[in-house]
Design a protein around this motif. Structure first.
Motif: not given
Length: 548
Positions: A74-75, A78-82, A42-44
């Motif tokens: 990790k989240l 998963q959201n392709s950011g920093h 599950a990715i928020s």
């Protein structure tokens, strides 16, 4: 515990088992669905988080520095950011980049970002750093498109494509990669606000000639809500259908099993009742119900033992009654035969003497006529007594005889009876002289006539007959004992049976043979009992009455 309670308890246990199985299956089904949902990653969307949800993922170290939790890092990936934790002055206090950069550089480089104000002094920034942006940066350098073999390999590894759109938003050329559906101008500029709803991600750059350079690639973090919901609904519907199919099959099998458990004993008992109806008293041999070793019902059918025992008692009773009926029929036949003989013998005598007297061939003397008449009178008296005794037994059986009880001293009454008798072999009564009973004196004399008279008549002359009275357990006991040869066992077993041929079958007319049956009925009418014991040294008759 009664049989009904046992069966009710057994049904209750079956219902609990049935309910428990359904509960476990239902629980297992929903547990599987929940586990399946949880097992999916599950990715928020990190942008949708509130400040208070983020505070627990940022920890301040003893040296004054800040660190992010592993789950938060990790989240962000998963959201392709920093992530960047900055203070009010814009200084970066913590980041997920390899090195800490100044916030001014970060702000200049990126447009897509989210900001959370944690405190008055701390701010958290999330800057998207999509791989497509990196590819665009490598492709368009110094206002020129520079595509080399190494970059092509990198584009190919992520299925990226390079396209050129004119100022009107129409795709003019595909420089590299697979052919995707052309984008509209609005799709290029806005894309989707929800990162995880984007099937593909794009990056664009307006070139000097006014055309738009677009790099697009599939979104590896594409997790749309609708397909997941549809997949979950499908699994839920399938699970419900599977559950009802299981419930249907389980109910049928469970019903068959219960029917087998309760139906087999029922068929067994019906079979046994059918056998009883045809006078077959042996139980059916059903090895599926009974244990071969013990002969008892098997443990799972043990609650029916009471019914089986009741049927066994019924079978024994019916068998015993049938034997009694057969025996009674035989005794009645013997009795009718004896009675016919007893009536036929005196009738034959009367008939013979009447023929002789009516004959004109011979003249009888007055003495002979007198002797004939006396014999005919004796035979008539005997027949009348036999009929009266037979009628009297049926009256006693149907309680048609009225008892006139009176208070009697049993010892005095017995002594008066002995003195009134003309039997010399009867001894003076002995025993308790103070026992008082309530009896019908006239009927009790008839009992004594039969009991004492039999003791005198059926023992050799000179044999003494003893009478004794005593009290035992609030009962008055009268004992009549003789010293004769005893009574044969066959006759002793049928001594008080009026159907047993105990009537006179000899030429001697000394009684009807029903005296003992009448005596027993009279004693029982007085709530008393009679017991006869006999051996080679004599016969013992014990009569008991309640002391009132």
């Amino acid at each position: 515990m009664r049989l009904s309670s046992k069966i009710s308890l057994r049904f209750l246990v079956y219902f609990v088992v049935f309910y428990a199985v359904l509960f476990l299956v239902t629980f297992g089904m929903f547990a599987y669905i929940i586990f399946d949902l949880l097992s999916k990653e599950a990715i928020s969307d990190i942008r949708a988080l509130e400040a208070f949800e983020i505070e627990s993922d940022i920890a301040k170290q003893p040296d004054g520095s800040y660190v992010f939790s592993e789950d938060f890092i990790k989240l962000a990936k998963q959201n392709s950011g920093h992530l960047y934790l900055v203070d009010q002055a814009g200084e970066v206090l913590a980041t997920t980049e390899q090195e800490i950069l100044s916030i001014e550089w970060v702000a200049i480089q990126k447009q897509d970002h989210a900001v959370w104000e944690l405190t008055d002094q701390l701010f958290l920034l999330f800057i998207e750093n999509q791989p497509v942006d990196l590819l665009l940066g490598k492709l368009y350098i110094n206002n020129k498109i520079q595509m080399n073999d190494e970059l092509k390999k990198e584009f190919s590894s992520v299925d990226a494509a390079v396209e050129i759109y004119n100022q009107d938003g129409i795709r003019e050329e595909i420089l590299y990669g697979d052919v995707y559906k052309a984008l509209s101008s609005m799709e290029i500029v806005t894309n989707s606000q929800d990162y995880f709803e984007r099937k593909e991600i794009t990056a664009f750059q307006t070139m000097e000639n006014g055309k738009v350079l677009v790099v697009r690639m599939p979104n590896t973090n594409y997790h749309p809500f609708e397909p997941a919901l549809i997949d979950t609904m499908k699994k839920l519907v399938f699970s419900i259908l599977a559950f009802h199919l299981f419930l249907f099959i389980f109910t049928i099998l469970f019903s068959i099993w219960i029917g087998y458990r309760f139906g087999r004993p029922l068929l067994y008992f019906l079979h046994r009742i059918e056998k009883l109806s045809v006078k077959d008293y042996d139980p059916p041999n059903d090895k599926r119900l009974r244990s071969p070793k013990s002969g008892r019902f098997k443990r799972k059918y043990r609650i029916y033992e009471e019914v089986d025992k009741s049927l066994a008692r019924l079978a024994n009773t019916l068998k015993s009654n049938e034997e009694k009926i057969i025996k009674t029929e035989k005794l009645r036949e013997d009795w009718i035969t004896g009675l016919s003989h007893d009536l036929k013998t005196p009738l034959s005598s009367i008939y013979g003497y009447s023929i002789m007297l009516s004959s004109n061939e011979y003249t009888w003397t007055p003495i002979e006529v007198q002797r004939f008449a006396k014999t005919m009178q004796e035979k008539s008296i005997y027949m009348n007594a036999l009929i009266e005794d037979l009628t009297y037994t049926y009256q006693l059986k149907n309680d048609a005889i009225q008892l006139n009880k009176e208070k009697l001293n049993l010892f005095d009454f017995l002594r008066s009876y002995v003195y009134a008798c003309d039997w010399n072999d009867i001894q003076e009564p002995i025993g308790n002289k103070d026992i008082t009973v309530y009896l019908d004196a006239k009927l009790f004399e008839r009992v004594l006539d039969n009991l004492v008279g039999n003791a005198v008549k059926h023992t050799p002359k000179g044999t003494k007959v003893h009478l004794e009275i005593y009290e035992k357990d609030s009962l008055a006991c009268l004992v009549i004992r003789d010293e004769g040869p005893g009574i044969p066992k066959v006759a002793l077993d049928n001594l008080f049976n009026r159907y047993y041929r105990g009537t006179n079958t000899t030429s001697e007319i000394s009684g009807t043979g029903l005296g003992l049956a009448i005596s027993k009925q009279l004693i029982e009418a007085h709530n008393g009992t009679i017991l006869v014991e006999s051996s080679k040294i004599g016969t013992l008759v014990t009569v008991t009455f309640p002391i009132e």
